[in-house]
Design a protein around this motif. Sequence first.
Motif, PDB file in Angstrom:
ATOM      1  N   ALA A  14       1.381   6.604  -2.819  1.00 19.85           N
ATOM      2  CA  ALA A  14      -0.068   6.175  -2.569  1.00 19.85           C
ATOM      3  C   ALA A  14      -1.040   5.863  -3.454  1.00 19.85           C
ATOM      4  N   GLY A  15      -1.378   6.638  -4.434  1.00 18.90           N
ATOM      5  CA  GLY A  15      -2.331   6.511  -5.524  1.00 18.90           C
ATOM      6  C   GLY A  15      -1.951   5.318  -6.256  1.00 18.90           C
ATOM      7  N   CYS A 191      -5.935  10.541  -3.078  1.00 25.59           N
ATOM      8  CA  CYS A 191      -4.389  10.212  -2.449  1.00 25.59           C
ATOM      9  C   CYS A 191      -3.646  11.403  -2.862  1.00 25.59           C
ATOM     10  N   SER A 196      -4.823  17.400  -1.154  1.00 25.69           N
ATOM     11  CA  SER A 196      -6.025  16.777  -0.918  1.00 25.69           C
ATOM     12  C   SER A 196      -7.298  17.617   0.085  1.00 25.69           C
ATOM     13  N   ILE A 333      -7.428   7.119   6.324  1.00 28.69           N
ATOM     14  CA  ILE A 333      -8.024   6.173   5.360  1.00 28.69           C
ATOM     15  C   ILE A 333      -9.572   5.798   5.577  1.00 28.69           C
ATOM     16  N   PHE A 345      -6.943   8.341   1.356  1.00 26.98           N
ATOM     17  CA  PHE A 345      -6.066   7.424   1.551  1.00 26.98           C
ATOM     18  C   PHE A 345      -4.720   8.120   1.594  1.00 26.98           C
ATOM     19  N   TRP A 346      -4.660   8.958   2.793  1.00 24.24           N
ATOM     20  CA  TRP A 346      -3.394   9.602   2.942  1.00 24.24           C
ATOM     21  C   TRP A 346      -3.101   9.854   4.455  1.00 24.24           C
ATOM     22  N   ILE A 355       2.500   2.286   3.164  1.00 24.55           N
ATOM     23  CA  ILE A 355       1.338   2.448   2.039  1.00 24.55           C
ATOM     24  C   ILE A 355       1.495   0.895   1.284  1.00 24.55           C
ATOM     25  N   SER A 359      -2.257  -0.328   1.322  1.00 28.67           N
ATOM     26  CA  SER A 359      -2.979  -0.293   0.033  1.00 28.67           C
ATOM     27  C   SER A 359      -3.383  -1.748  -0.285  1.00 28.67           C
TER      28      SER A 359
END
Length: 381
Positions: A14-15, A191, A196, A333, A345-346, A355, A359
């Motif tokens: 994700a990141g 992310c 998180s 998100i 964002f997860w 993703i 993204s």
Amino acid sequence: MKTYDWIVVGGGIAGAALAYELVKTGFAVLLLEQYQTPQNATRYSYGGLAYWSGNTPLTRQLCEDAIARYHILSQELDADIQFRELDLLLTISAANDPEATAASYNDSAIPPRLLSIQEACELEPLLNREAISGALTVKHGHIHPEKTSLAYIQAFLRAGGEMQITQVLQVLQDGVKTTTATFHSANVVICAGGLSRQLLKSAGIPVKLYFTHAEIIETPPVDVQLRTLVMPANQERFQLEAESTQVDNLWDEVGNELVAPILDAGAIQFQDGSIRIGQISRAIADPYAKVNSEESEKWLRKSVGQVLPALGNLPGTWHNCLVAFSSDRQPLIGTIPGFDTIHLFWGFSTPLVIIPPLSKRFANFASGKKDEIILQLSLDH
């Protein structure tokens, strides 16, 4: 000290994907990852891409975007992510009704096809015919998740992004404080998967993001040949997620085990011959909780061995990681309400599928372009 447009916290897929898309859009981006060799959900994933599973207009659109994106991703990132299509085999236990199980998938974009015991064993000869009443099958995408995440990071760095290996201690309104320095940024996006919730809580930001402790066994390359990706058709993980999120504040009492652990017996073989066997899921409200690895390994081997006897006693190593999820299986998100510089964002239920397209949409939205899907999913919607 340099001020960035975006700091991305978390170097899983994700990141990595989001950092790449943001820098490609023209932003100055810093990617922060805690470990030189991450031990995250991306690292221990099966790598499956259930692009057939979209069951709403929104998820179907994202699945269509995803498969188109993956067809060109190796070329764009200049790396082999081992993208392929294979047969997914969803086993139906001897105790479950095949027709009713098949009907539960009818709202999928591509409903899986019901197989008899004989047909299932022809498709996957390693199956134990005594353990099933049938199976479902559908074509399924597959990648090497770790190679894909690394490919995104390398492309991000080539495009001018910066990366630091350091632990984020605190999220600030204008950046983050880490073990090595304080970094300043106009925007911070979290992310960090299962970490998180805790990370944002330390900044006084409550979010309804949860996590399971997932456990697998990973083998070295072996001679056994698994032809399909095997998973149970009736996955207990989704029920565990739904039950464990009914009372949010129980997740703030560290050590709570919200519901009993479950095991969804499945396996996937990668192109190098290694196999991942899984998986146990535990809803324990402590990201650093310890579990009994010996007992877990016995449970995994026994359960998977009942469905795929040839895999039960293969040499292998037990691993665990955190897997993040939301209460409704929808992504979390966008900007966190009340904190206009901090974003999330997860929380994806099919992360590897959605993703890449999400993204890209997020980065375009951040640059000022309108995007109905991002607006629909945004936390402040």
